[in-house]
Scaffold this motif. Structure first.
Motif, PDB file in Angstrom:
ATOM      1  N   LEU A  32     -21.741  56.966  60.962  1.00 26.06           N
ATOM      2  CA  LEU A  32     -22.646  56.094  60.302  1.00 26.06           C
ATOM      3  C   LEU A  32     -23.742  56.343  59.962  1.00 26.06           C
ATOM      4  CD1 LEU A  32     -20.951  52.523  61.191  1.00 26.06           C
ATOM      5  CD2 LEU A  32     -20.743  53.835  58.937  1.00 26.06           C
ATOM      6  N   GLY A  52     -24.227  59.252  57.917  1.00 23.85           N
ATOM      7  CA  GLY A  52     -24.110  59.052  56.139  1.00 23.85           C
ATOM      8  C   GLY A  52     -25.047  58.248  55.791  1.00 23.85           C
ATOM      9  N   HIS A  59     -20.650  60.858  51.916  1.00 21.18           N
ATOM     10  CA  HIS A  59     -19.055  60.332  51.776  1.00 21.18           C
ATOM     11  C   HIS A  59     -18.189  61.071  52.977  1.00 21.18           C
ATOM     12  CE1 HIS A  59     -15.403  59.753  50.030  1.00 21.18           C
ATOM     13  NE2 HIS A  59     -14.942  60.847  50.191  1.00 21.18           N
ATOM     14  N   TYR A 117     -19.229  59.026  56.278  1.00 19.80           N
ATOM     15  CA  TYR A 117     -18.344  57.602  56.074  1.00 19.80           C
ATOM     16  C   TYR A 117     -17.132  57.676  56.154  1.00 19.80           C
ATOM     17  CZ  TYR A 117     -23.017  55.716  54.410  1.00 19.80           C
ATOM     18  OH  TYR A 117     -24.318  55.427  54.365  1.00 19.80           O
ATOM     19  N   THR A 118     -16.341  58.690  55.613  1.00 18.19           N
ATOM     20  CA  THR A 118     -15.001  58.700  55.457  1.00 18.19           C
ATOM     21  C   THR A 118     -14.756  59.227  57.038  1.00 18.19           C
ATOM     22  OG1 THR A 118     -14.625  59.675  53.539  1.00 18.19           O
ATOM     23  CG2 THR A 118     -12.950  59.941  54.777  1.00 18.19           C
ATOM     24  N   ALA A 178     -14.948  55.858  59.141  1.00 19.77           N
ATOM     25  CA  ALA A 178     -14.011  54.905  59.153  1.00 19.77           C
ATOM     26  C   ALA A 178     -12.737  55.426  59.889  1.00 19.77           C
ATOM     27  CB  ALA A 178     -13.817  54.642  57.724  1.00 19.77           C
ATOM     28  N   VAL A 186     -13.828  48.387  61.240  1.00 17.34           N
ATOM     29  CA  VAL A 186     -14.561  49.092  60.513  1.00 17.34           C
ATOM     30  C   VAL A 186     -15.556  48.325  59.865  1.00 17.34           C
ATOM     31  CG1 VAL A 186     -14.549  50.225  58.270  1.00 17.34           C
ATOM     32  CG2 VAL A 186     -12.386  50.449  59.698  1.00 17.34           C
ATOM     33  N   GLN A 224     -20.380  47.446  56.230  1.00 15.40           N
ATOM     34  CA  GLN A 224     -20.821  48.423  55.077  1.00 15.40           C
ATOM     35  C   GLN A 224     -20.067  49.619  54.510  1.00 15.40           C
ATOM     36  OE1 GLN A 224     -23.604  51.158  57.092  1.00 15.40           O
ATOM     37  NE2 GLN A 224     -23.921  52.486  55.228  1.00 15.40           N
ATOM     38  N   LEU A 225     -19.007  50.039  55.552  1.00 14.62           N
ATOM     39  CA  LEU A 225     -17.912  50.839  54.996  1.00 14.62           C
ATOM     40  C   LEU A 225     -16.913  50.214  54.005  1.00 14.62           C
ATOM     41  CD1 LEU A 225     -17.459  53.489  58.009  1.00 14.62           C
ATOM     42  CD2 LEU A 225     -18.860  53.818  56.001  1.00 14.62           C
ATOM     43  N   GLU A 266     -17.880  49.643  50.718  1.00 19.79           N
ATOM     44  CA  GLU A 266     -18.124  50.759  49.809  1.00 19.79           C
ATOM     45  C   GLU A 266     -16.845  51.539  49.613  1.00 19.79           C
ATOM     46  OE1 GLU A 266     -21.320  53.224  49.776  1.00 19.79           O
ATOM     47  OE2 GLU A 266     -22.740  51.913  50.624  1.00 19.79           O
ATOM     48  N   TYR A 320     -14.338  52.459  52.062  1.00 16.33           N
ATOM     49  CA  TYR A 320     -13.578  53.197  52.770  1.00 16.33           C
ATOM     50  C   TYR A 320     -12.721  52.428  53.740  1.00 16.33           C
ATOM     51  CZ  TYR A 320     -17.435  56.371  51.683  1.00 16.33           C
ATOM     52  OH  TYR A 320     -18.088  57.268  51.040  1.00 16.33           O
TER      53      TYR A 320
END
Length: 93
Positions: free
Chosen positions: A51, A54, A67, A70-71, A74, A84, A87-88, A91, A93
Motif C-alpha cells: 500500500l 502504491g 495500480h 495496489y492490486t 488487495a 481490504v 482506500q483500495l 478505488e 480494488y
C-alpha cells in the motif's frame, strides 16, 4: 529476529526520507523492507508495505506502478483474511 529488526530500521529510514520529500529514497527503503518481510512470511506487513509503495508511486506520478502495487496489496489482504483497506475499496480494488 535480526532480520525483523533490520526491516524495522529500514522502515524508519523510509519515514525519514518521506519527511524530507525524497520519495525515491523512501521507495528504495520500503522495497528492501518488503523483500525482508516476504522472506520472513510476514504477509500482513507485506500488504501494508505494498500500500505504501502504491502511495509513493502516485506521488511520483506513476499510475501503472501504483495500480500494480495496489492490486497486489488487495490480493494479499484477501488471501490472508485481512479486511481490504477503505482506500483500495474506494478505488475499486
Amino acid at each position: 529476529f535480526e532480520w525483523l529488526h533490520r526491516a524495522l530500521l529500514i522502515q524508519i529510514a523510509s519515514v525519514d526520507a518521506r519527511d524530507e520529500g525524497d520519495y525515491i529514497e523512501q521507495s528504495k527503503c520500503v522495497k528492501i523492507s518488503l523483500a525482508i518481510y516476504k522472506g520472513l512470511g510476514e504477509r500482513e506487513e507485506v500488504a501494508k508495505l505494498l500500500l505504501i509503495l502504491g502511495n509513493i508511486a502516485i506521488k511520483l506520478g506513476d499510475q501503472r506502478e501504483s495500480h500494480r502495487f495496489y492490486t497486489e496489496a488487495a490480493h494479499t489482504m484477501r488471501e490472508i483474511g485481512v479486511p481490504v483497506s477503505q482506500q483500495l475499496l474506494d478505488e475499486g480494488y
